[in-house]
Design an enzyme around this catalytic site. Structure first.
Site, PDB file in Angstrom:
ATOM      1  CD  GLU A  72      -2.859  -1.281   2.337  1.00  0.00           C
ATOM      2  OE1 GLU A  72      -3.943  -1.848   2.171  1.00  0.00           O
ATOM      3  OE2 GLU A  72      -2.484  -0.836   3.430  1.00  0.00           O
ATOM      4  CB  CYS A  88       3.171   7.612   3.085  1.00  0.00           C
ATOM      5  SG  CYS A  88       3.644   6.393   4.305  1.00  0.00           S
ATOM      6  CB  CYS A 122       7.387  -5.167   8.448  1.00  0.00           C
ATOM      7  SG  CYS A 122       8.770  -4.201   9.123  1.00  0.00           S
ATOM      8  CB  CYS A 130       6.497  -2.230  15.781  1.00  0.00           C
ATOM      9  SG  CYS A 130       8.127  -1.787  15.160  1.00  0.00           S
ATOM     10  CB  CYS A 149       3.165  -1.665  13.436  1.00  0.00           C
ATOM     11  SG  CYS A 149       3.246  -1.635  11.652  1.00  0.00           S
ATOM     12  CB  CYS A 178       1.165   6.474  11.245  1.00  0.00           C
ATOM     13  SG  CYS A 178       2.424   7.379  10.441  1.00  0.00           S
TER      14      CYS A 178
HETATM   15  S1  SF4 Z   1       6.306   0.144  12.546  1.00  0.00           S
HETATM   16 FE1  SF4 Z   1       5.537  -1.614  11.349  1.00  0.00          FE
HETATM   17  S2  SF4 Z   1       6.316  -1.313   9.290  1.00  0.00           S
HETATM   18 FE2  SF4 Z   1       7.528   0.012  10.655  1.00  0.00          FE
HETATM   19  S3  SF4 Z   1       9.293  -1.259  11.284  1.00  0.00           S
HETATM   20 FE3  SF4 Z   1       7.749  -1.584  12.854  1.00  0.00          FE
HETATM   21  S4  SF4 Z   1       6.630  -3.420  12.148  1.00  0.00           S
HETATM   22 FE4  SF4 Z   1       7.786  -2.648  10.384  1.00  0.00          FE
END
Ligand code: SF4
Length: 347
Positions: free
Chosen positions: A95, A108, A115, A119, A122, A340
């Site tokens: 995306e 963005c 990923c 995190c 996220c 975000c």
């Molecule tokens: S915030 Fe999400 S996209 Fe960014 S590094 Fe952490 S897990 Fe990966």
């Protein structure tokens, strides 16, 4: 009969393209023409290359493909934000988001499918990392958003942030190649000063970027300047500790003299106390810094909640008192899961 897989012509450098045409008995200059079609004019077919002879176009067709992205779905938020679900040549989807303000349009963009990091707050982290994006796939996202900006806002794209899906420094070479193309007069000719690479903090790569004297800006998703807390929300912090991160940022600043931006979300019960603010002030002291306090967009299970206005105000006042530039950023595109930390291929 075994079919030979054709090579993506955009994986070739300009030099390689020139050599290819010479090896085919043509002029090196043909390579320049084709390169211009592929990058500056974003041609998606050999057919479109109208100043190239039909025979040459057919010859290219026999040898190469032009892999390109396709916007599967475009959603527009009530605040003007646009989210594109972008299908890659192997059918994976990432995306990218266009964020308009009165004076700017920011793209963005994603750098990985899924990923590599984890995190906890996220949505993207829930998709396991499938692969890195190629330079052309990153470049194409920017071209799509530039076109949308011209179409819907009557102006070209002004800024780019690598803050979509993925950790850009875990796909460093391809991100750099894409930025080279985006900033080159033979690509989009954008100033590197308008590009920000946002990382969750990979010290080794931050040092490498500093050594290579890159000209774009650096932002770090910090979220806590206390190791235990940061590790609980960003588990890779156990490996890339704050001390190591800070040392790499100090190295970056010494080399580039470029201000560091920290992205920071304040969550209730996690990092909303005075000790958290004090640790942040202490962490950023070594170089001119800016802190963006970002509004949080809850993802389904509600484990993370945005802190109270009082807690955010405490951050603002303490940071300002200590001479650190601070902005509070309202989130955009929430109604279409484009904000975000919300990018997760939900359609
Ligand atoms: S915030 Fe999400 S996209 Fe960014 S590094 Fe952490 S897990 Fe990966």
């Amino acid at each position: 009969m075994e079919t030979v897989k054709k090579k993506d012509i955009r994986a070739l450098t300009k030099e390689q393209l020139r050599d290819f045409f010479v090896s085919e008995g043509d002029k090196a200059f043909r390579g320049n023409q084709v390169y211009e079609w592929l990058w500056q004019k974003s041609a998606h077919s050999f057919e479109a290359m109208t100043n190239i002879s039909k025979e040459t176009r057919q010859m290219m067709e026999t040898n190469f493909v032009i892999n390109h992205i396709k916007v599967d779905q475009m959603q527009r938020s009530s605040d003007g934000t646009i989210k594109n679900a972008v299908r890659l040549h192997d059918d994976l989807v990432v995306e990218s988001v266009l964020i308009p303000t009165k004076t700017r349009t920011t793209a963005c963009v994603s750098s990985q499918v899924g990923c590599s990091l984890d995190c906890k707050f996220c949505a993207t982290s829930r998709l396991k990392r499938m692969r890195n994006l190629n330079p052309d796939e990153i470049y194409d996202q920017v071209v799509v958003i530039d076109n949308e900006s011209r179409l819907y806002f009557d102006r070209p794209l002004s800024n780019i942030v690598f803050m979509g899906m993925g950790e850009p420094l875990m796909n460093y070479n391809n991100v750099l190649k894409a930025i080279e193309k985006i900033t080159s007069p033979e690509g989009l000719g954008m100033s590197p000063k308008r590009i920000t690479v946002s990382t969750s903090g990979v010290p080794k790569m931050i040092r490498k970027m500093a050594d290579e004297e890159v000209k774009f800006k650096l932002a770090v998703s910090l979220h806590s300047a206390i190791d235990d807390i940061r590790t609980s929300i960003m588990p890779f912090n156990a490996t890339f500790t704050l001390a190591d991160l800070r040392e790499s940022l100090q190295y970056w600043y010494n080399k580039t003299k470029s201000r560091i931006t920290y992205e920071y979300v304040v969550w209730e019960g996690i990092n909303d106390q005075q000790k958290d603010v004090d640790a942040l002030v202490d962490f950023c002291k070594f170089a001119p810094s800016k802190v963006n306090l970002i509004e949080y967009n809850p993802i389904d299970d509600g484990e993370f909640r945005q802190a109270s206005n009082n807690a955010i105000e405490r951050y603002v006042q303490t940071l300002e008192r200590n001479g650190i530039v601070v902005t509070v950023r309202r989130s955009r595109g929430k109604d279409i899961d484009a904000a975000c930390g919300q990018l997760a291929n939900k359609q």
